[in-house]
Design an enzyme around this catalytic site. Structure first.
Site, PDB file in Angstrom:
ATOM      1  N   GLY A   1       0.636  -1.066  -0.002  1.00 39.80           N
ATOM      2  CA  GLY A   1      -0.063  -0.036  -0.049  1.00 39.80           C
ATOM      3  C   GLY A   1       0.843   1.307   0.035  1.00 39.80           C
TER       4      GLY A   1
ATOM      5  N   GLU B   1       3.969   4.731   6.143  1.00 41.54           N
ATOM      6  CA  GLU B   1       2.742   3.643   6.017  1.00 41.54           C
ATOM      7  C   GLU B   1       1.474   4.361   5.280  1.00 41.54           C
ATOM      8  OE1 GLU B   1       1.414   1.101   5.594  1.00 41.54           O
ATOM      9  OE2 GLU B   1       0.718   0.172   7.500  1.00 41.54           O
ATOM     10  N   ASP B   2       0.711   3.403   4.643  1.00 39.69           N
ATOM     11  CA  ASP B   2      -0.463   3.937   3.929  1.00 39.69           C
ATOM     12  C   ASP B   2      -1.604   4.627   4.779  1.00 39.69           C
ATOM     13  OD1 ASP B   2      -0.954   1.540   4.390  1.00 39.69           O
ATOM     14  OD2 ASP B   2      -1.807   0.940   2.357  1.00 39.69           O
TER      15      ASP B   2
ATOM     16  N   ASP C   1      -5.438   1.748  10.350  1.00 36.27           N
ATOM     17  CA  ASP C   1      -6.900   1.463  10.596  1.00 36.27           C
ATOM     18  C   ASP C   1      -7.182   0.945  12.098  1.00 36.27           C
ATOM     19  OD1 ASP C   1      -9.729   0.756  10.018  1.00 36.27           O
ATOM     20  OD2 ASP C   1      -9.303  -1.146   9.139  1.00 36.27           O
TER      21      ASP C   1
ATOM     22  N   LYS D   1      -7.329   6.545  10.532  1.00 32.70           N
ATOM     23  CA  LYS D   1      -8.637   6.322  10.848  1.00 32.70           C
ATOM     24  C   LYS D   1      -8.696   5.939  12.250  1.00 32.70           C
ATOM     25  CE  LYS D   1      -9.696   3.183   7.368  1.00 32.70           C
ATOM     26  NZ  LYS D   1     -10.363   2.083   6.649  1.00 32.70           N
TER      27      LYS D   1
ATOM     28  N   PHE E   1     -14.058   3.156   3.773  1.00 30.75           N
ATOM     29  CA  PHE E   1     -12.985   2.248   3.137  1.00 30.75           C
ATOM     30  C   PHE E   1     -12.584   3.383   1.995  1.00 30.75           C
ATOM     31  CE2 PHE E   1     -10.952  -0.916   0.842  1.00 30.75           C
ATOM     32  CZ  PHE E   1     -10.285  -1.641   1.673  1.00 30.75           C
TER      33      PHE E   1
ATOM     34  N   ASP F   1      -5.638  -0.247  -1.758  1.00 34.15           N
ATOM     35  CA  ASP F   1      -6.358  -1.249  -2.680  1.00 34.15           C
ATOM     36  C   ASP F   1      -7.721  -1.619  -2.179  1.00 34.15           C
ATOM     37  OD1 ASP F   1      -4.871  -2.740  -0.919  1.00 34.15           O
ATOM     38  OD2 ASP F   1      -5.806  -4.479  -1.834  1.00 34.15           O
TER      39      ASP F   1
HETATM   40  P1  IMP Z   1      -4.759  -2.248  10.380  1.00 34.73           P
HETATM   41  O1  IMP Z   1      -3.852  -3.372  10.865  1.00 34.73           O
HETATM   42  O2  IMP Z   1      -6.100  -2.619  10.741  1.00 34.73           O
HETATM   43  O3  IMP Z   1      -4.420  -0.964  11.106  1.00 34.73           O
HETATM   44  O4  IMP Z   1      -4.807  -2.306   8.875  1.00 34.73           O
HETATM   45  C1  IMP Z   1      -3.962  -1.857   8.225  1.00 34.73           C
HETATM   46  C2  IMP Z   1      -3.946  -2.169   6.630  1.00 34.73           C
HETATM   47  O5  IMP Z   1      -4.946  -2.398   6.080  1.00 34.73           O
HETATM   48  C3  IMP Z   1      -3.131  -1.026   5.837  1.00 34.73           C
HETATM   49  O6  IMP Z   1      -1.840  -0.953   5.722  1.00 34.73           O
HETATM   50  C4  IMP Z   1      -3.843  -1.350   4.747  1.00 34.73           C
HETATM   51  O7  IMP Z   1      -3.145  -2.261   3.736  1.00 34.73           O
HETATM   52  C5  IMP Z   1      -5.248  -1.831   4.806  1.00 34.73           C
HETATM   53  N1  IMP Z   1      -6.321  -1.032   5.122  1.00 34.73           N
HETATM   54  C6  IMP Z   1      -6.992  -0.451   6.206  1.00 34.73           C
HETATM   55  N2  IMP Z   1      -8.119   0.317   5.999  1.00 34.73           N
HETATM   56  C7  IMP Z   1      -7.950   0.419   4.426  1.00 34.73           C
HETATM   57  C8  IMP Z   1      -8.986   1.187   3.662  1.00 34.73           C
HETATM   58  O8  IMP Z   1      -9.490   2.194   3.892  1.00 34.73           O
HETATM   59  N3  IMP Z   1      -8.460   1.187   2.225  1.00 34.73           N
HETATM   60  C9  IMP Z   1      -7.631   0.209   1.867  1.00 34.73           C
HETATM   61  N4  IMP Z   1      -6.819  -0.685   2.462  1.00 34.73           N
HETATM   62  C10 IMP Z   1      -6.997  -0.509   4.020  1.00 34.73           C
HETATM   63 MG    MG Z   2      -4.011  -3.330   1.855  1.00 34.42          MG
END
Ligand code: IMP
Ligand code: MG
Length: 181
Positions: free
Chosen positions: A49, A104-105, A108, A136, A157, A164
């Site tokens: 990402g 990082e992208d 979440d 977020k 999302f 992606d």
């Molecule tokens: P986390 O571990 O829940 O913080 O998720 C992080 C990863 O989930 C990110 O690096 C993204 O690859 C993916 N992700 C979380 N939210 C989104 C979104 O809204 N769109 C696309 N990818 C997301």
């Molecule tokens: Mg992803």
């Protein structure tokens, strides 16, 4: 496989334009260039990402830096994270010689990055900072804060600019809300 019409029909609305993203990156690039001047700097980007953000971000730095990539997979069922994180590609540098910034992208639930940050911290970098393109905070399930978030968004999302949905949409030059239909 999606056809072009199906792909476009799921792009609900643009949230951040190409120009808005560019401006924010320039500002943060300037700030980081001042903060890390004459320090050994290693930027670690989390694939897939963050590759677009990384590519644009390093071109807004006017100081020497090295780059490295890691691959951390968070497993998703549809658009919901299942909470499993797996590091499938690691960096090879000796982190004790560097000030490290994770690029990082999106944060979440925070699980992916918390796991990555713990692993990198164990290798004793001179310092460790997190820069995320998107945050977020309302979705957070673990305690984790980025040092710098370029944009804070509600529980949506989003796709584009590296992000992606089922591996599509990374090539959009802007960030958009995804519509499940
Ligand atoms: P986390 O571990 O829940 O913080 O998720 C992080 C990863 O989930 C990110 O690096 C993204 O690859 C993916 N992700 C979380 N939210 C989104 C979104 O809204 N769109 C696309 N990818 C997301
Ligand atoms: Mg992803």
């Amino acid at each position: 496989m999606l056809n072009t019409e199906q792909m476009n029909s799921r792009i609900k609305r643009v949230i951040f334009s190409e120009d808005e993203i560019k401006e924010k990156i320039k500002t943060v690039g300037k700030q980081i260039s001042e903060e890390y001047r004459d320090k050994p700097l290693l930027l670690i980007s989390i694939l897939n990402g963050a590759f677009v953000f990384m590519a644009d971000f390093i071109r807004c730095l006017d100081i020497p830096c090295e780059i490295a990539f890691m691959c951390a997979k968070s497993y998703y069922s549809g658009t919901v994270s299942t909470g499993e994180v797996n590091i499938t590609m690691d960096v090879s540098q000796d982190l004790s010689k560097y000030h490290v910034i994770i690029i990082e992208d999106i944060i979440d639930t925070g699980r992916t990055l918390r796991d990555v940050a713990i692993k990198l911290h164990e290798r004793n970098p001179l310092s460790l900072k997190i820069i995320t393109l998107l945050d977020k905070p309302s979705r957070r399930l673990v305690e984790l804060e980025a040092d710098i978030s370029l944009f804070t968004i509600p529980d949506l999302f989003v796709i584009g600019y590296g992000l992606d949905c089922a591996d599509y949409y990374r090539n959009l030059p802007y960030i958009a809300e995804y519509s499940e239909e």
